[in-house]
Structure formats: structure tokens, C-alpha cells
Design a protein around this motif. Structure first.
Motif, short mmCIF file in Angstrom:
data_model
loop_
_atom_site.label_atom_id
_atom_site.label_comp_id
_atom_site.label_asym_id
_atom_site.label_seq_id
_atom_site.Cartn_x
_atom_site.Cartn_y
_atom_site.Cartn_z
N GLY A 7 -13.80 -6.25 19.24
CA GLY A 7 -13.40 -7.55 19.75
C GLY A 7 -14.29 -8.09 20.86
O GLY A 7 -14.22 -9.26 21.19
N TRP A 8 -15.13 -7.24 21.43
CA TRP A 8 -16.01 -7.66 22.53
C TRP A 8 -17.38 -8.04 22.01
O TRP A 8 -17.90 -7.45 21.08
CB TRP A 8 -16.16 -6.54 23.54
N GLY A 9 -17.99 -9.04 22.66
CA GLY A 9 -19.35 -9.45 22.36
C GLY A 9 -20.12 -9.61 23.65
O GLY A 9 -19.55 -9.65 24.74
N ARG A 10 -21.42 -9.71 23.54
CA ARG A 10 -22.29 -9.85 24.70
C ARG A 10 -23.03 -11.17 24.58
O ARG A 10 -23.51 -11.53 23.52
CB ARG A 10 -23.29 -8.69 24.74
N GLY A 11 -23.13 -11.87 25.69
CA GLY A 11 -23.90 -13.11 25.75
C GLY A 11 -24.83 -13.05 26.94
O GLY A 11 -24.80 -12.09 27.72
N VAL A 12 -25.66 -14.07 27.09
CA VAL A 12 -26.56 -14.17 28.23
C VAL A 12 -26.32 -15.51 28.91
O VAL A 12 -26.37 -16.56 28.26
CB VAL A 12 -28.04 -14.03 27.80
N ASP A 13 -26.03 -15.47 30.21
CA ASP A 13 -25.82 -16.69 30.97
C ASP A 13 -27.13 -17.48 31.02
O ASP A 13 -28.16 -16.93 31.42
CB ASP A 13 -25.36 -16.33 32.38
N PRO A 14 -27.12 -18.75 30.61
CA PRO A 14 -28.37 -19.50 30.55
C PRO A 14 -28.96 -19.79 31.93
O PRO A 14 -30.17 -19.99 32.04
CB PRO A 14 -27.97 -20.80 29.84
N GLN A 17 -29.77 -15.76 33.30
CA GLN A 17 -30.34 -14.83 32.32
C GLN A 17 -29.73 -13.44 32.42
O GLN A 17 -30.32 -12.46 31.97
CB GLN A 17 -31.87 -14.76 32.43
N LEU A 18 -28.54 -13.33 33.02
CA LEU A 18 -27.84 -12.05 33.12
C LEU A 18 -26.81 -11.94 32.01
O LEU A 18 -26.24 -12.95 31.58
CB LEU A 18 -27.15 -11.93 34.49
N PRO A 19 -26.55 -10.73 31.55
CA PRO A 19 -25.57 -10.56 30.47
C PRO A 19 -24.14 -10.73 30.96
O PRO A 19 -23.83 -10.45 32.12
CB PRO A 19 -25.80 -9.11 30.01
N TYR A 20 -23.30 -11.22 30.08
CA TYR A 20 -21.86 -11.26 30.32
C TYR A 20 -21.17 -10.81 29.04
O TYR A 20 -21.81 -10.72 27.98
CB TYR A 20 -21.38 -12.65 30.75
N TYR A 21 -19.90 -10.52 29.12
CA TYR A 21 -19.16 -9.98 27.99
C TYR A 21 -17.93 -10.84 27.74
O TYR A 21 -17.33 -11.35 28.69
CB TYR A 21 -18.78 -8.52 28.28
N GLN A 30 -16.28 -11.61 31.34
CA GLN A 30 -16.51 -10.81 32.54
C GLN A 30 -17.97 -10.42 32.61
O GLN A 30 -18.68 -10.39 31.61
CB GLN A 30 -15.62 -9.57 32.53
N TRP A 31 -18.42 -10.15 33.83
CA TRP A 31 -19.81 -9.74 34.04
C TRP A 31 -20.03 -8.28 33.67
O TRP A 31 -21.08 -7.91 33.18
CB TRP A 31 -20.23 -9.96 35.50
N GLU A 32 -19.04 -7.42 33.98
CA GLU A 32 -19.25 -5.99 33.72
C GLU A 32 -18.91 -5.67 32.27
O GLU A 32 -18.04 -6.28 31.67
CB GLU A 32 -18.44 -5.13 34.67
N PRO A 33 -19.62 -4.70 31.69
CA PRO A 33 -19.30 -4.27 30.33
C PRO A 33 -17.88 -3.73 30.27
O PRO A 33 -17.40 -3.13 31.24
CB PRO A 33 -20.30 -3.16 30.04
N PRO A 34 -17.18 -3.93 29.15
CA PRO A 34 -15.84 -3.35 29.02
C PRO A 34 -15.89 -1.84 29.27
O PRO A 34 -16.76 -1.15 28.75
CB PRO A 34 -15.46 -3.65 27.58
#
Length: 64
Positions: A7-14, A17-21, A30-34
């Protein structure tokens, strides 16, 4: 990259350029990985603030 829980996916804040979930079922983001240790989001927020400060020169990251 480690597998994310169902159910979780990863994106990148435009902007940073940091990942979010994000969780598709709940809409949570959220910023931290599940499953990451507590406090991970605070570290990511500090990294984002520095990156924004470097790019836009707000001076806020240096003060914090």
C-alpha cells in the motif's frame, strides 16, 4: 532500495528533491520510510530546510 510495505509508494518532492512516502489506502504522507525509527522525519525536515536555504538563500536553515 528496500521494499515498502503493501500500500505504500515513494515519491520525490519537486521543491527539495527529497523522497517522501504515501499510503494509497489512507492518503497518509510522511517523510520517513514506513517502519523507520522515530525521529527520521526531523532529520529529513532539517535536510529539506538546508536545501531550500542553499537554493533560495532564506537564511532560515543556518539559524535553526
Amino acid at each position: 532500495m528496500a521494499m515498502l510495505p503493501e500500500g505504500w509508494g515513494r515519491g520525490v518532492d519537486p521543491d527539495t528533491q527529497l523522497p517522501y512516502y504515501h499510503h494509497a489506502g489512507t492518503g497518509a504522507t510522511q517523510w520517513e520510510p514506513p517502519g523507520a525509527p522515530p525521529g527520521s522525519a526531523k532529520v529529513m525536515s532539517a535536510m529539506a530546510a538546508r536545501k531550500i536555504d542553499e537554493e533560495y538563500g532564506t537564511g532560515e536553515a543556518a539559524a535553526g
